[in-house]
Scaffold this active site. Structure first.
Site, short mmCIF file in Angstrom:
data_model
loop_
_atom_site.label_atom_id
_atom_site.label_comp_id
_atom_site.label_asym_id
_atom_site.label_seq_id
_atom_site.Cartn_x
_atom_site.Cartn_y
_atom_site.Cartn_z
N HIS A 97 -9.90 -50.68 -24.36
CA HIS A 97 -10.32 -49.69 -25.37
C HIS A 97 -11.06 -50.30 -26.55
CE1 HIS A 97 -8.07 -46.59 -23.27
NE2 HIS A 97 -7.17 -47.54 -23.06
N LYS A 125 -14.59 -47.00 -19.19
CA LYS A 125 -14.28 -46.31 -20.45
C LYS A 125 -15.55 -46.28 -21.30
CE LYS A 125 -9.51 -46.72 -19.59
NZ LYS A 125 -8.36 -47.58 -19.43
N SER A 184 -3.40 -48.15 -25.67
CA SER A 184 -4.05 -46.97 -25.09
C SER A 184 -3.43 -45.66 -25.54
CB SER A 184 -4.04 -47.07 -23.57
OG SER A 184 -2.75 -47.31 -23.08
C1 LIG Z 1 -7.42 -47.75 -18.34
C2 LIG Z 1 -6.73 -49.02 -18.58
C3 LIG Z 1 -6.61 -49.98 -17.57
C4 LIG Z 1 -6.99 -49.69 -16.15
O1 LIG Z 1 -8.37 -49.72 -15.97
P1 LIG Z 1 -9.01 -48.90 -14.76
O2 LIG Z 1 -10.36 -49.51 -14.63
O3 LIG Z 1 -9.02 -47.48 -15.17
O4 LIG Z 1 -8.14 -49.16 -13.56
C5 LIG Z 1 -6.07 -51.20 -17.89
N1 LIG Z 1 -5.63 -51.47 -19.15
C6 LIG Z 1 -5.70 -50.56 -20.13
C7 LIG Z 1 -5.20 -50.90 -21.49
C8 LIG Z 1 -6.24 -49.31 -19.88
O5 LIG Z 1 -6.28 -48.39 -20.83
#
Ligand SMILES: *Cc1c(COP(=O)(O)O)cnc(C)c1O
Length: 385
Positions: free
Chosen positions: A205, A236, A177
């Site tokens: 991602h 996302k 991330s």
């Molecule tokens: C954003 C993210 C999460 C958390 O997901 P949310 O739905 O925002 O709680 C978990 N793992 C990774 C790699 C992320 O980037």
């Protein structure tokens, strides 16, 4: 206690580490209004520009009319609506795995899955740059927690070789991330077979962005195995909220019994699932969106020619510009802000000390003009700062 909290906050400010929220007064998009000012934004993880998509807004409005706004009870009581169930089946088909389970957030999914699948006597093997919630899930599981250097297949193999744990689980981000690079998933799967381990892959991602029709990192590498359990978030690229875990039917059946963040939590509203059903269709039909996104990524990488700062090698929409010091990174971010451009600055402890960076994230909703504006402003900043 309050005095010590205050002291710690003040120290953070002195160290250039105090984080502050911006107030968003527009939908999440590439052009936003934050703290009452208009900005061109490279901040969101809305990689396909779906967070404010008219089809999805209409889907949510209609579904709220059909199914109300609240789930009202946990999934094992009466909170598991047909919209949730339909979405679980649609997602399983889309990612080509036998079954899926929805969670309210990715954070809850990682804690629930690691807590259920690993325990005392088991071992988790984790990349040092994994997302915080994979670490939290590992601590919570009480399994032995082994971390290996970023993407280091040999270090991982040495740990697996030495392990006498009952169950071995490799837990990694598929796309990192804060770095944007992709984990060597095929090598990890080969190690799973060699050492009787399982792979838990967080595709927050990759889902929607990588692979055939945006099916994610497994499709990107063309992998299929009963040893894989994947998680992807739905807030996302999918533009809405939530997460799902996908894998063998027995894994999902087990999680429904044992993942506490599923069992003891109210599911997200069914209307969100109906909205996500429409979003998954847009993802599947979104090859043109991904083509635009990839051309913007290529443009940025080809045209940013800097002396002091550099992009990390990444082929994903996450393009980190390494600045180094916390204050320098903050100064660059502030300079861009005066040009009407928002790029988030990421500092320790989120990233290692000395690698403070601007995390540029590109979206299919950006135009080439938007990215050109960013490139020009960063070059200006380098000559001014
Ligand atoms: C954003 C993210 C999460 C958390 O997901 P949310 O739905 O925002 O709680 C978990 N793992 C990774 C790699 C992320 O980037």
């Amino acid at each position: 206690m309050l005095a010590s909290l205050q002291k710690e906050l003040e120290q953070r400010k002195v160290d250039g580490l105090l984080r502050q929220r911006r107030l968003l007064d527009s939908p999440q998009a590439e052009h936003i209004v934050a703290n009452n000012k208009p900005y061109l934004s490279f901040c969101s993880n809305d990689y396909l520009g779906l967070a404010n998509h008219p089809t999805l807004i209409a889907a949510m409005q209609q579904a709220a009319g059909d199914a109300g706004v609240g789930s009202g009870a946990s999934g094992l009581v009466t909170g598991h609506h047909r919209y949730h169930d339909d979405l679980e089946k649609q997602l399983a088909k889309f990612v080509n795995l036998p079954a899926t389970l929805l969670f309210s957030t990715g954070y809850m999914a990682n804690i629930g899955v690691l807590g259920a699948l690993a325990g005392r006597g088991d071992a988790i093997f984790a990349d040092k740059l994994n997302h915080a919630c994979l670490n939290d899930g590992s601590y919570y599981s009480l399994a032995e927690f082994n971390r290996f250097a970023h993407n280091d297949v040999i270090a991982l193999e040495n740990l697996l070789k030495a392990s006498t744990a009952k169950h071995k689980l490799i837990a990694v981000d598929a796309v990192f991330s804060m770095d944007g690079d992709i984990a060597p998933i095929p090598e990890y799967l080969a190690l799973c077979e060699k050492y009787d381990a399982y792979l838990y892959m967080d595709d927050a991602h990759g889902f929607g962005v990588l692979g055939e029709h945006g099916k994610g990192s497994l499709s990107h590498f063309n992998l299929k195995s009963p040893r894989i359990i994947m998680m992807a978030t739905l807030g996302k690229a999918a533009g809405v909220a939530g997460a799902f875990v996908a894998g063998e039917q027995v894994v999902i059946d087990y999680l429904i019994q044992k993942a506490k963040s599923y069992v003891y939590s109210t599911p997200a509203p069914p209307a969100l699932s109906a909205t996500l059903a429409a979003s998954v269709k847009l993802i599947e039909q979104g090859d043109d969106l991904r083509a635009n996104l990839n051309s913007l990524i290529a443009y940025l990488k080809d045209n940013l020619k800097l002396k002091l700062w550099h992009l990390l090698p990444s082929d994903t929409p996450i393009q980190p510009l390494i600045v180094g010091g916390n204050k320098e990174a903050l100064a660059l971010s502030e300079y861009l802000q005066t040009c009407g451009i928002l790029v988030p600055v990421i500092r320790p402890p989120t990233v290692p000390v000395g690698t403070a960076r601007l995390r540029i994230s590109l979206s299919a909703a950006h135009t080439l003009e938007d990215v050109k504006k960013l490139v020009v402003a960063i070059h200006q900043a380098e000559s001014v700062l």
